[in-house]
Scaffold this motif. Structure first.
Motif, PDB file in Angstrom:
ATOM      1  N   VAL A  39      -0.234  17.589 -28.824  1.00 28.06           N
ATOM      2  CA  VAL A  39       0.538  19.014 -29.437  1.00 28.06           C
ATOM      3  C   VAL A  39       1.295  18.746 -30.742  1.00 28.06           C
ATOM      4  O   VAL A  39       1.742  19.581 -31.416  1.00 28.06           O
ATOM      5  CB  VAL A  39       1.292  19.668 -28.362  1.00 28.06           C
ATOM      6  CG1 VAL A  39       0.443  20.236 -27.170  1.00 28.06           C
ATOM      7  CG2 VAL A  39       2.462  18.547 -27.789  1.00 28.06           C
ATOM      8  N   VAL A  58       4.922   9.115 -34.267  1.00 28.85           N
ATOM      9  CA  VAL A  58       5.161   9.594 -32.855  1.00 28.85           C
ATOM     10  C   VAL A  58       4.084  10.533 -32.503  1.00 28.85           C
ATOM     11  O   VAL A  58       3.592  11.274 -33.258  1.00 28.85           O
ATOM     12  CB  VAL A  58       6.667  10.330 -32.515  1.00 28.85           C
ATOM     13  CG1 VAL A  58       6.542  10.910 -31.279  1.00 28.85           C
ATOM     14  CG2 VAL A  58       7.733   9.351 -32.779  1.00 28.85           C
ATOM     15  N   GLU A  60       2.740  13.262 -29.514  1.00 31.32           N
ATOM     16  CA  GLU A  60       3.284  13.920 -28.410  1.00 31.32           C
ATOM     17  C   GLU A  60       2.487  14.730 -27.630  1.00 31.32           C
ATOM     18  O   GLU A  60       1.715  15.634 -28.531  1.00 31.32           O
ATOM     19  CB  GLU A  60       4.538  14.906 -28.908  1.00 31.32           C
ATOM     20  CG  GLU A  60       5.264  15.697 -27.388  1.00 31.32           C
ATOM     21  CD  GLU A  60       6.347  16.399 -28.012  1.00 31.32           C
ATOM     22  OE1 GLU A  60       6.825  16.198 -28.859  1.00 31.32           O
ATOM     23  OE2 GLU A  60       6.635  17.380 -27.321  1.00 31.32           O
ATOM     24  N   SER A  61       2.169  14.596 -26.441  1.00 30.65           N
ATOM     25  CA  SER A  61       1.105  15.313 -25.629  1.00 30.65           C
ATOM     26  C   SER A  61       1.865  16.384 -24.922  1.00 30.65           C
ATOM     27  O   SER A  61       3.083  16.110 -24.602  1.00 30.65           O
ATOM     28  CB  SER A  61       0.152  14.391 -24.910  1.00 30.65           C
ATOM     29  OG  SER A  61       0.860  13.839 -23.876  1.00 30.65           O
ATOM     30  N   VAL A  62       1.191  16.986 -23.864  1.00 32.60           N
ATOM     31  CA  VAL A  62       1.767  17.816 -22.859  1.00 32.60           C
ATOM     32  C   VAL A  62       2.737  17.014 -21.903  1.00 32.60           C
ATOM     33  O   VAL A  62       3.476  17.272 -21.213  1.00 32.60           O
ATOM     34  CB  VAL A  62       1.186  18.962 -22.180  1.00 32.60           C
ATOM     35  CG1 VAL A  62       0.729  20.069 -23.133  1.00 32.60           C
ATOM     36  CG2 VAL A  62      -0.214  18.526 -21.675  1.00 32.60           C
ATOM     37  N   LYS A  63       2.181  15.785 -21.754  1.00 33.83           N
ATOM     38  CA  LYS A  63       2.779  14.791 -20.580  1.00 33.83           C
ATOM     39  C   LYS A  63       3.948  13.775 -21.158  1.00 33.83           C
ATOM     40  O   LYS A  63       4.524  13.595 -20.379  1.00 33.83           O
ATOM     41  CB  LYS A  63       1.484  14.184 -20.004  1.00 33.83           C
ATOM     42  CG  LYS A  63       0.553  14.974 -19.133  1.00 33.83           C
ATOM     43  CD  LYS A  63      -0.438  13.904 -18.426  1.00 33.83           C
ATOM     44  CE  LYS A  63      -1.250  13.124 -19.363  1.00 33.83           C
ATOM     45  NZ  LYS A  63      -2.405  12.291 -18.283  1.00 33.83           N
ATOM     46  N   ALA A  64       3.530  13.490 -22.341  1.00 32.73           N
ATOM     47  CA  ALA A  64       4.420  12.173 -22.845  1.00 32.73           C
ATOM     48  C   ALA A  64       4.463  12.327 -24.164  1.00 32.73           C
ATOM     49  O   ALA A  64       3.754  12.809 -24.909  1.00 32.73           O
ATOM     50  CB  ALA A  64       3.887  11.022 -22.302  1.00 32.73           C
ATOM     51  N   VAL A  65       5.507  11.346 -24.828  1.00 31.89           N
ATOM     52  CA  VAL A  65       5.788  11.169 -26.340  1.00 31.89           C
ATOM     53  C   VAL A  65       5.624   9.732 -26.445  1.00 31.89           C
ATOM     54  O   VAL A  65       6.286   9.098 -25.627  1.00 31.89           O
ATOM     55  CB  VAL A  65       7.223  11.814 -26.493  1.00 31.89           C
ATOM     56  CG1 VAL A  65       7.386  11.577 -28.206  1.00 31.89           C
ATOM     57  CG2 VAL A  65       7.228  13.253 -26.403  1.00 31.89           C
ATOM     58  N   SER A  66       4.935   9.312 -27.094  1.00 34.98           N
ATOM     59  CA  SER A  66       4.597   7.784 -27.402  1.00 34.98           C
ATOM     60  C   SER A  66       4.742   7.505 -28.758  1.00 34.98           C
ATOM     61  O   SER A  66       4.522   8.276 -29.662  1.00 34.98           O
ATOM     62  CB  SER A  66       3.073   7.467 -27.033  1.00 34.98           C
ATOM     63  OG  SER A  66       2.852   7.826 -25.533  1.00 34.98           O
ATOM     64  N   ASP A  67       5.282   6.551 -28.866  1.00 40.03           N
ATOM     65  CA  ASP A  67       5.213   5.813 -30.479  1.00 40.03           C
ATOM     66  C   ASP A  67       3.876   5.228 -30.850  1.00 40.03           C
ATOM     67  O   ASP A  67       3.037   4.943 -30.110  1.00 40.03           O
ATOM     68  CB  ASP A  67       6.373   4.521 -30.262  1.00 40.03           C
ATOM     69  CG  ASP A  67       7.939   4.955 -30.485  1.00 40.03           C
ATOM     70  OD1 ASP A  67       7.948   6.107 -31.060  1.00 40.03           O
ATOM     71  OD2 ASP A  67       8.600   4.402 -30.010  1.00 40.03           O
TER      72      ASP A  67
ATOM     73  N   ARG B 290      11.385  19.911 -32.866  1.00 36.75           N
ATOM     74  CA  ARG B 290      11.076  18.760 -32.331  1.00 36.75           C
ATOM     75  C   ARG B 290      12.296  17.831 -32.286  1.00 36.75           C
ATOM     76  O   ARG B 290      12.229  16.808 -31.360  1.00 36.75           O
ATOM     77  CB  ARG B 290       9.970  18.132 -32.390  1.00 36.75           C
ATOM     78  CG  ARG B 290       8.910  18.891 -31.545  1.00 36.75           C
ATOM     79  CD  ARG B 290       7.429  18.347 -31.686  1.00 36.75           C
ATOM     80  NE  ARG B 290       6.500  18.798 -30.595  1.00 36.75           N
ATOM     81  CZ  ARG B 290       5.961  19.711 -30.507  1.00 36.75           C
ATOM     82  NH1 ARG B 290       6.270  20.889 -31.670  1.00 36.75           N
ATOM     83  NH2 ARG B 290       5.099  20.137 -29.754  1.00 36.75           N
ATOM     84  N   THR B 315       9.257  16.578 -22.729  1.00 36.71           N
ATOM     85  CA  THR B 315       8.821  15.123 -22.961  1.00 36.71           C
ATOM     86  C   THR B 315       9.784  14.352 -23.912  1.00 36.71           C
ATOM     87  O   THR B 315       9.609  13.163 -24.082  1.00 36.71           O
ATOM     88  CB  THR B 315       7.394  15.297 -23.590  1.00 36.71           C
ATOM     89  OG1 THR B 315       7.409  16.264 -24.740  1.00 36.71           O
ATOM     90  CG2 THR B 315       6.334  15.469 -22.625  1.00 36.71           C
ATOM     91  N   ARG B 316      10.448  15.009 -24.566  1.00 33.85           N
ATOM     92  CA  ARG B 316      11.432  14.469 -25.504  1.00 33.85           C
ATOM     93  C   ARG B 316      12.799  13.996 -24.766  1.00 33.85           C
ATOM     94  O   ARG B 316      13.603  13.392 -25.467  1.00 33.85           O
ATOM     95  CB  ARG B 316      11.976  15.587 -26.793  1.00 33.85           C
ATOM     96  CG  ARG B 316      10.719  16.166 -27.407  1.00 33.85           C
ATOM     97  CD  ARG B 316      11.402  17.192 -28.093  1.00 33.85           C
ATOM     98  NE  ARG B 316      11.897  18.238 -27.101  1.00 33.85           N
ATOM     99  CZ  ARG B 316      13.309  18.891 -27.269  1.00 33.85           C
ATOM    100  NH1 ARG B 316      13.589  18.766 -28.505  1.00 33.85           N
ATOM    101  NH2 ARG B 316      13.683  19.447 -26.212  1.00 33.85           N
ATOM    102  N   ILE B 320      11.804  10.903 -19.380  1.00 30.17           N
ATOM    103  CA  ILE B 320      10.537  10.723 -19.808  1.00 30.17           C
ATOM    104  C   ILE B 320      10.561   9.659 -21.009  1.00 30.17           C
ATOM    105  O   ILE B 320       9.948   8.740 -20.727  1.00 30.17           O
ATOM    106  CB  ILE B 320       9.803  11.847 -20.320  1.00 30.17           C
ATOM    107  CG1 ILE B 320       9.330  12.729 -19.111  1.00 30.17           C
ATOM    108  CG2 ILE B 320       8.279  11.467 -21.000  1.00 30.17           C
ATOM    109  CD1 ILE B 320       8.564  14.153 -19.229  1.00 30.17           C
ATOM    110  N   ARG B 321      11.213   9.922 -21.973  1.00 31.03           N
ATOM    111  CA  ARG B 321      11.364   9.059 -23.135  1.00 31.03           C
ATOM    112  C   ARG B 321      12.541   7.970 -22.790  1.00 31.03           C
ATOM    113  O   ARG B 321      12.549   7.148 -24.027  1.00 31.03           O
ATOM    114  CB  ARG B 321      11.578   9.900 -24.426  1.00 31.03           C
ATOM    115  CG  ARG B 321      10.188  10.241 -25.115  1.00 31.03           C
ATOM    116  CD  ARG B 321      10.541  10.442 -26.697  1.00 31.03           C
ATOM    117  NE  ARG B 321       9.620   9.372 -27.063  1.00 31.03           N
ATOM    118  CZ  ARG B 321       9.899   9.320 -28.461  1.00 31.03           C
ATOM    119  NH1 ARG B 321      10.632   9.726 -29.397  1.00 31.03           N
ATOM    120  NH2 ARG B 321       9.283   8.303 -29.178  1.00 31.03           N
ATOM    121  N   LYS B 324      14.552   6.411 -26.207  1.00 28.49           N
ATOM    122  CA  LYS B 324      13.994   7.075 -27.154  1.00 28.49           C
ATOM    123  C   LYS B 324      13.903   8.829 -27.326  1.00 28.49           C
ATOM    124  O   LYS B 324      13.585   9.230 -28.034  1.00 28.49           O
ATOM    125  CB  LYS B 324      12.585   6.612 -27.693  1.00 28.49           C
ATOM    126  CG  LYS B 324      12.514   5.162 -28.116  1.00 28.49           C
ATOM    127  CD  LYS B 324      11.092   4.769 -28.291  1.00 28.49           C
ATOM    128  CE  LYS B 324      11.419   3.470 -29.286  1.00 28.49           C
ATOM    129  NZ  LYS B 324       9.847   2.503 -28.898  1.00 28.49           N
TER     130      LYS B 324
END
Lengths: 129, 451
Positions: A39, A58, A60-67, B290, B315-316, B320-321, B324
């Motif tokens: 998203v 970064v 970001e999906s509906v499930k997680a945020v990843s670097d 965000r 998710t932020r 979860i994060r 970060k």
């Protein structure tokens, strides 16, 4: 899952297309599938320096945020602006339309540390096991 | 009913299973020097009736004045709260659940939070608001952290002297390792931000400028020129609002160009109650969504096409994060936010404006009445204020306030402690609680106290 064999791969599930000293980077089919509906995307600015193995953005999906980790070090030449506006493209076409950044590579020797398609496929298999 | 959950046998069994001989051994890692070696100085145990009697006699020593005899403000405001609000908020559906806003479960609570966010957005004139933070001062700290995140390499934070001094303290505590980048902007003789002091900081290091609106002295200043300068330098403008009712009368921060607006929600339906619990308001532009701390409730449609409410963008958050996460905030003030939503719903859009007008009118009356007393002056006579203003007395403010308390008035807040340059100054707050006769009586009492 698709893994083009002309690309190089990282353990963080990024791919690199290398032409001379210019590298294009994105995330793999495996990564987009694991993330689910994407998203949002945060990319660096043109001219910024990225470093191999360090976060450059970064996802970001509906499930997680990843670097997002840089596969190679260098300077950002171009970013995929349309992708930042339509990040869902990553779920449909992560290798062509879904490219993220174009980098002028500062040390081509770093390429040696990347995985080939075959090695990456084996790595993914291990991850899934 | 027993209040000791474990029997000796159970304790022994637990110790045995972890291979220890005593409870002391379990805590043996605590250094000797930190242990209290003597018994606590406590009176002998009491039966319930005796204890209650003692507590009541302590409580009776509290000196409580009726709301109309008080002129205390300074970030916490007395407003009339309709009985309906307190009655509804005590319903167990609202009052007792822990994390009632769990994703997708309590649709009613989620809808209420959605309404709350909408109201905050409208009051602030901003595009998005979260579902509340802890309070106004921590919301300001979060706003500064957010501006620094957005600014990336930009570091300078401009904080005017006219902001609530306790907000500055909280911000400097939360951003302790960042303290060196804080710059205090001086105030003019009119209690407004000294414009020329900005010039040294309009450079690529500028992260943000905080604008108190109204400021700690109750002053509402036209800050469009400041907003423009900060934006030209590439910095963000944060508005900090301690009395949101003022926005029923004055231009919203959004209309003035704010990037982030934060503040206290207490004055809209929460009683002063010794300083808490309150709720922090937080809003920003869609572009910065965000980077916003806290949680958001969104409206969506389910797979049957029916409207529903969800917690979104979590998710932020920390769960979860992890390290970060956008901020350390992992929760919100759901009950207080509910109470504020109830209050605002009853007040309505027109009521909000009318109440703001009433507060302003009464304050103007009090201002005239008090400044007409020989010896009492207004240090900032030409500045526009909302429901609070500063007076200067010919005598020590603390002495006068003490005398007023004997006459059953809480006369305001002495400013000497924070602003030594403002000799004998008192911050006076007037709300709809203070009728004409209260203000007249207060003026008379003050007249006597300064003689």
């Amino acid at each position: 899952m698709e893994f083009p064999d002309d690309l190089k791969y990282t353990k963080e599930h990024e791919w690199v297309r290398i032409k001379g000293d210019v590298a294009i980077m994105g995330i793999t089919d495996f990564a987009q599938e694991q993330l689910g509906d994407i998203v949002y995307l945060e990319l660096p600015a043109e001219g910024e320096a990225v470093e191999q193995g360090e976060p450059f953005g970064v996802v970001e999906s509906v499930k997680a945020v990843s670097d997002l980790y840089a596969a190679l070090s260098g300077e950002v030449l171009e970013i995929n602006d349309p992708l930042a506006e339509n990040p869902e493209t990553l779920n449909e076409d992560c290798y062509e339309e879904g490219w993220m950044i174009k980098v002028k590579v500062s040390d081509t020797k770093e390429v040696d540390s990347l995985m080939s398609c075959k090695e990456y496929q084996a790595y993914v298999k291990e991850e899934q096991a | 009913m027993r209040y000791i959950p474990h029997t000796n046998e159970e304790i022994q069994a637990m110790l045995k299973s972890v291979g220890l001989r005593s409870v002391e051994e379990l805590f043996s890692s605590i250094p000797e020097s930190l242990l209290l070696q003597k018994p606590l100085k406590l009176p002998p145990p009491l039966d319930e009736q005796t204890l209650l009697g003692q507590l009541e006699s302590i409580a009776a020593r509290n000196h409580t004045l009726p709301m109309n005899r008080s002129f205390l403000g300074g970030g916490v405001y007395r407003h009339y709260i309709p009985s309906t609000v307190s009655d509804l908020i005590r319903r167990s559906e609202f009052l007792t659940p822990y994390t009632p806003y769990q994703p997708e479960i309590a649709q009613g609570t989620l809808q209420l939070m959605f309404e709350f966010q909408t109201m905050v957005s409208e009051i602030y004139g901003m595009e998005v608001a979260n579902s509340s933070l802890y309070d106004g001062s921590t919301a300001l700290s979060e706003a500064i952290l957010m501006a620094i995140r957005i600014g990336k390499n930009r570091k300078t934070v401009l904080l005017p002297e006219s902001i609530h001094p306790e907000y500055t303290q909280v911000a400097k505590t939360i951003l302790k390792s960042f303290d060196e980048h804080f710059v205090t902007l001086p105030i003019t003789k009119e209690g407004t931000i000294e414009r020329s002091s900005l010039n040294d900081y309009l450079n690529p290091d500028l992260a943000c400028c905080v604008i108190p609106y109204p400021n700690f002295f109750g002053i509402v200043e036209d800050v469009r020129d400041i907003v423009e300068k900060i934006h030209q330098a590439g910095g963000l403008v944060i508005f900090s609002v301690t009395e949101p009712l003022s926005l029923g009368l004055f231009e919203s921060p959004g209309a003035l160009g704010a990037d982030i607006v934060c503040g206290e929600g207490q004055s809209l339906g929460l009683s002063p109650s010794f300083g808490g619990p309150f709720a922090g308001f937080f809003a920003t532009k869609q572009t910065f969504l965000r980077q916003m701390p806290g949680r958001l409730c969104g409206m969506t449609t389910d797979n049957k096409g029916k409207p529903g409410f969800v917690l979104t963008l979590s998710t932020r958050e920390q769960h979860i994060r992890r390290e970060k996460a956008t901020s350390n905030i992992c929760t919100n003030q759901a009950l207080c936010a509910t109470q504020i939503t109830l209050y605002l719903t009853l007040l309505g859009k027109e009521g909000f404006k009318k109440l703001a007008q009433l507060n302003w009118q009464r304050t103007e009356y009090a201002k005239q009445k008090l400044s007409a007393i020989p010896g009492v002056t207004l240090p900032f006579p030409t500045s526009t204020t909302f429901n609070e203003f500063v007076i200067q007395l010919p005598k020590n403010a603390d002495v006068v306030l003490k005398d007023l308390r004997i006459k059953n008035f809480d006369g305001g807040i002495s400013l000497d402690h924070w602003y030594p340059n403002l000799d004998n100054a008192v911050l006076v707050n007037v709300t709809e609680w203070n009728g004409k006769e209260d203000m007249d009586a207060f003026a008379n009492a003050l007249k006597g106290s300064i003689q």
